[in-house]
Design a protein around this motif. Structure first.
Motif, PDB file in Angstrom:
ATOM      1  N   UNK A   1     -48.247  54.890  24.666  1.00 19.32           N
ATOM      2  CA  UNK A   1     -46.801  55.102  24.645  1.00 19.32           C
ATOM      3  C   UNK A   1     -46.371  56.509  25.014  1.00 19.32           C
ATOM      4  N   UNK A   2     -47.251  57.495  24.887  1.00 21.28           N
ATOM      5  CA  UNK A   2     -46.840  58.864  25.176  1.00 21.28           C
ATOM      6  C   UNK A   2     -47.321  59.421  26.496  1.00 21.28           C
ATOM      7  N   UNK A   3     -48.040  58.633  27.291  1.00 23.64           N
ATOM      8  CA  UNK A   3     -48.649  59.168  28.516  1.00 23.64           C
ATOM      9  C   UNK A   3     -47.606  59.607  29.534  1.00 23.64           C
ATOM     10  N   UNK A   4     -46.540  58.848  29.682  1.00 22.21           N
ATOM     11  CA  UNK A   4     -45.501  59.217  30.658  1.00 22.21           C
ATOM     12  C   UNK A   4     -44.962  60.611  30.380  1.00 22.21           C
ATOM     13  N   UNK A   5     -44.695  60.909  29.125  1.00 23.76           N
ATOM     14  CA  UNK A   5     -44.177  62.241  28.772  1.00 23.76           C
ATOM     15  C   UNK A   5     -45.227  63.320  29.001  1.00 23.76           C
ATOM     16  N   UNK A   6     -46.513  62.975  28.779  1.00 26.18           N
ATOM     17  CA  UNK A   6     -47.592  63.960  28.997  1.00 26.18           C
ATOM     18  C   UNK A   6     -47.637  64.421  30.448  1.00 26.18           C
ATOM     19  N   UNK A   7     -47.291  63.521  31.392  1.00 19.37           N
ATOM     20  CA  UNK A   7     -47.384  63.887  32.814  1.00 19.37           C
ATOM     21  C   UNK A   7     -46.007  64.181  33.413  1.00 19.37           C
ATOM     22  N   UNK A   8     -45.029  64.456  32.540  1.00 22.39           N
ATOM     23  CA  UNK A   8     -43.737  64.922  33.022  1.00 22.39           C
ATOM     24  C   UNK A   8     -42.678  63.878  33.229  1.00 22.39           C
ATOM     25  N   UNK A   9     -42.913  62.644  32.767  1.00 23.62           N
ATOM     26  CA  UNK A   9     -41.935  61.580  32.933  1.00 23.62           C
ATOM     27  C   UNK A   9     -41.136  61.342  31.668  1.00 23.62           C
TER      28      UNK A   9
END
Length: 420
Positions: free
Chosen positions: A287-295
């Protein structure tokens, strides 16, 4: 003998074995295509930071196994070691999540690269089929993906695999568990690399496959005792959906997988016939991967299944795949006129969807019939000057050995009828 050989830890995929790999890829992809997943293909290399941020700085993949290099322009790139980060990057870059139809459901197939110690089932170049459902938090989505992987494996004839299931909690409940686990691990006698991992991502220590480390982990705090009510309810719903679908699974409280981006649902497909490399596939929610890569915040879930290891699992169970014939008809011309005529027949057969091959090189009847036999063709077409003068070709059934003259004008329709 060539001067060059395949690099260490890699292999060449050649006929006839390659047909099994293609069949495995198709079997895994089939239920995905039937469930609304569209195909995506990403570059074989990406910005090295995409994997460092997404996969995790503390993982073996990033610290030890990634093939990273600098381009002539000074960019730092890496051969992709896994598929999820690349697929999510591509979806974000193309704004697929803004099209208004969530989740974005994607599947992919390709080669991946890790610098590992080569052994059976673990290669430096390997093949996976994966699926990602991006932008929706729903236990039914987690269950759907697990069910589709189970369906794919069973369609291949695999039976002796197990599904391991766990929940890793979320940003609300994992910090308390992380602190408790770190306190426990700091009191153990562990090597320097492992002690460093305790401070960065202690859950990765639970994933350590070394027997001496696993012995020391007896009595470690269990994540289930720290799950918040939301994560408990979510996990129970995933379990209930799998059970109602008739998909058996085993609860594995130590299952954390090897990547930092997983949250909540995590699962692994294992096959006990493969020795130490027992995992044939796995995945989970991130659930948090998008935010980790700037999304933006985009709760997502996915999996990747290893084609190489699935083939090994089929071999371990003695499963023979029902592969289509690579050649159904083999044409044997005797003389120049027959070469021209039968080449035309072969072309027409191919256009009609019949797998056909041709006796190239002007070999005699005996040599050409050996080639026809090696090709696995069901029928051989043989014609010489006398046959053509009579307007016929000889049609030989390679299984029964029976041979009969068939009118040249009707041979294509005759073969299509016989082959169904």
């Amino acid at each position: 003998m060539s001067t060059f050989q395949a690099p260490k830890g890699t292999y060449d995929l050649l006929p006839p074995d390659s047909a099994r790999y293609l069949a495995v890829r198709e079997a895994i992809a089939a239920p995905l295509r039937d469930s609304g997943y569209g195909y995506i293909e990403t570059p074989g290399f990406e910005d090295v930071e995409l994997f460092a941020r997404g996969v995790g700085e503390s993982t073996d993949i990033v610290t030890k196994e990634m093939y990273a290099f600098e381009t002539k322009g000074g960019s730092r790139l890496a051969l992709r070691p896994e598929g999820t980060a690349s697929v999510l990057r591509a979806a974000l870059e193309a704004n697929l999540h803004k099209a208004g139809n969530l989740p974005v459901k994607l599947w992919y197939s390709g080669s991946y690269y890790r610098y590992e110690r080569p052994q059976k089932g673990r290669y430096r170049h390997f093949s996976q089929v994966g699926a990602e459902a991006i932008g929706t938090e729903d236990p039914a989505l987690d269950a759907e993906l697990i069910i589709l992987a189970d369906q794919a494996y069973r369609s291949l004839g695999l039976r002796n695999f197990r599904i391991l299931l766990n929940s890793l909690g979320d940003k609300e409940c994992r910090p308390a568990y992380r602190e408790a686990l770190q306190g426990f691990l700091r009191g153990l006698e562990l090597d320097e690399d492992t002690r460093r991992r305790i401070e960065i991502n202690p859950l990765r220590v639970l994933d350590d496959k070394r027997t001496e480390v696993q012995r020391r982990l007896v009595g470690a705090p269990m994540l289930r005792d720290y799950l918040c009510d939301g994560c408990k309810a979510y996990h129970e719903e995933v379990r209930a959906l799998l059970t109602s679908a008739g998909v058996a699974f085993e609860d594995d409280e130590k299952l954390v997988r090897g990547l930092d981006y997983y949250t909540r649902t995590t699962f692994e497909f294992v096959h006990d016939g493969l020795g130490s490399q027992s995992a044939v596939g796995g995945g989970g929610r991130y659930d948090g991967l998008s935010e980790m890569i700037g999304g933006p915040a985009l709760p997502s879930v996915g999996w990747a299944l290893g084609v190489d290891r699935t083939v090994l699992a089929l071999e371990a169970e003695g499963v023979e795949l029902d592969l289509p014939r690579t050649t159904s008809v083999y044409a044997v011309p005797l003389g120049e006129e027959a070469r021209r005529v039968l080449f035309g027949v072969v072309t027409e057969l191919r256009r009609g969807g019949v797998a056909a091959d041709f006796g190239f090189g002007g070999k005699g009847l005996k040599g050409a019939m050996k080639n026809a036999n090696r090709s696995g063709a069901r029928y051989a077409l043989v014609a010489g000057e006398r046959d053509l003068a009579e307007g016929v070709v000889q049609l030989k059934d390679m299984e029964s050995g029976e041979q009969q003259a068939v009118a040249l004008a009707t041979v294509v329709s005759e073969l299509r009828s016989r082959l169904g």
